[in-house]
Scaffold this active site. Sequence first.
Site, PDB file in Angstrom:
ATOM      1  N   LYS A 149       1.274  -2.109  -0.144  1.00 40.06           N
ATOM      2  CA  LYS A 149       0.328   0.116  -0.417  1.00 40.06           C
ATOM      3  C   LYS A 149       0.572   1.624   0.656  1.00 40.06           C
ATOM      4  CE  LYS A 149      -3.736  -0.370  -0.489  1.00 40.06           C
ATOM      5  NZ  LYS A 149      -3.871  -1.404  -1.757  1.00 40.06           N
ATOM      6  N   GLY A 150       2.014   1.085  -0.558  1.00 40.56           N
ATOM      7  CA  GLY A 150       2.776   2.728  -0.409  1.00 40.56           C
ATOM      8  C   GLY A 150       2.756   2.909  -1.451  1.00 40.56           C
ATOM      9  N   GLY A 151       2.531   2.106  -2.821  1.00 39.54           N
ATOM     10  CA  GLY A 151       2.523   2.483  -4.250  1.00 39.54           C
ATOM     11  C   GLY A 151       3.265   2.215  -5.135  1.00 39.54           C
ATOM     12  N   SER A 158      -5.165   2.987   4.582  1.00 39.66           N
ATOM     13  CA  SER A 158      -4.727   2.181   3.084  1.00 39.66           C
ATOM     14  C   SER A 158      -5.123   0.617   3.045  1.00 39.66           C
ATOM     15  CB  SER A 158      -4.147   2.735   2.096  1.00 39.66           C
ATOM     16  OG  SER A 158      -3.925   2.387   0.986  1.00 39.66           O
ATOM     17  N   THR A 194     -11.503   5.124  -1.547  1.00 42.05           N
ATOM     18  CA  THR A 194     -11.508   6.206  -1.125  1.00 42.05           C
ATOM     19  C   THR A 194     -11.472   5.509   0.564  1.00 42.05           C
ATOM     20  OG1 THR A 194     -13.775   6.981  -1.967  1.00 42.05           O
ATOM     21  CG2 THR A 194     -13.552   7.311   0.899  1.00 42.05           C
TER      22      THR A 194
END
Length: 384
Positions: free
Chosen positions: A141-143, A230, A350
Amino acid sequence: MAYRLISNRIVPSSNRLSKRFIFIFTISLSFTYLFYSILFCCGTIMPTQSYEEKKCLHHKNVGSKKLLQKDCNADRRTALDETLNVALTHQGSSHARNQSRNSAWPITHKRSISPSEYNITVAQKYGNKKLPNALIVGVKKGGTRAVLEFIRIHPDVRALGTEPHFFDRNYDRGLDWYRGLMPRTLDSQITLEKTPSYFVTQEAPRRIASMSPNTKLIVVVRNPVTRAISDYTQTLSKKPDIPTFEELAFQNRSQGLVDSSWNAIRIGMYILHLENWLQYFRLSQIHFVSGERLITDPAGELGRIQDFLGLKRIITDKHFYFNRTKGFPCLKKPESSSQPRCLGKSKGRTHVQIDREVIEQLRDFYRPFNIKFYEMVGQDFRWD
């Protein structure tokens, strides 16, 4: 006497006929040679590919080098495209194509082919499966998916699309199994794979170093509080009946006692995991990508990644646009597609609304870990 007279009359006539025949034969032979020479130069005689390559090599040593070399490259590319005839994999394409290169390469398809797609096609036909030169090892979930999708449009990068989880879950299958998963690459290309859970796996650094101590590592980091929320949001979408974020994040909410054994919290304690990696790799072998800057300045972050991997800076701001609906940058429409390329529906979802006091408590918890992390890597990510 009569015999001598006849001989004197016949022999000169024979000599004249012979000379005339030789003259006509020579002229015919010369015209034949000239005719085939003209045909050869005009290219109406179709040579084989191997002969054409030899001819190109020969032309490099004579005049008009650039023009002849471009023509030969064009012939080889056209022949190769027709020979391969394989479906291009969904690797994306480079939007900024070199126009002078296009003019030298005739288009043999209904649509244009980007350098990235062309390299993919050639690699699929002539490349070899190799162990990766570089790994995106974290964090969840960091990218990491965005970094993978963005960097793989570079023509000198070939990336595995799925997460193999070799160094954490499938290590007993062996390196031959792992190599077999990799895409085919040319000698000039980098093989890359992404598995974010490696960063928090205790055995991963030692196992990767055993494969190759020169492996380059990419770690995408993000504000640990935002990352935890996230992470929880993703889990909640799959398991709606799990406890609330507050219940999982704290052992005692009133006392502000955070439960660091919960995986969503533990992952964000970056300095603890990094210390394990530095036992096997130099800090210079690890590149840290800011998950926040990846959103606000994707071209800048990709530029630094390309530098770290030793690649020419081909991916620039011309490749990106900001998708306001997703709140995330996307790749502009490639020439080979009618649609722009954005990450999947699960990206940019979201987040669950968390009480402000809970967020502040988590910030206080992470602050000392963040400061030590900044000092270790020499970067201030400004999460506090």
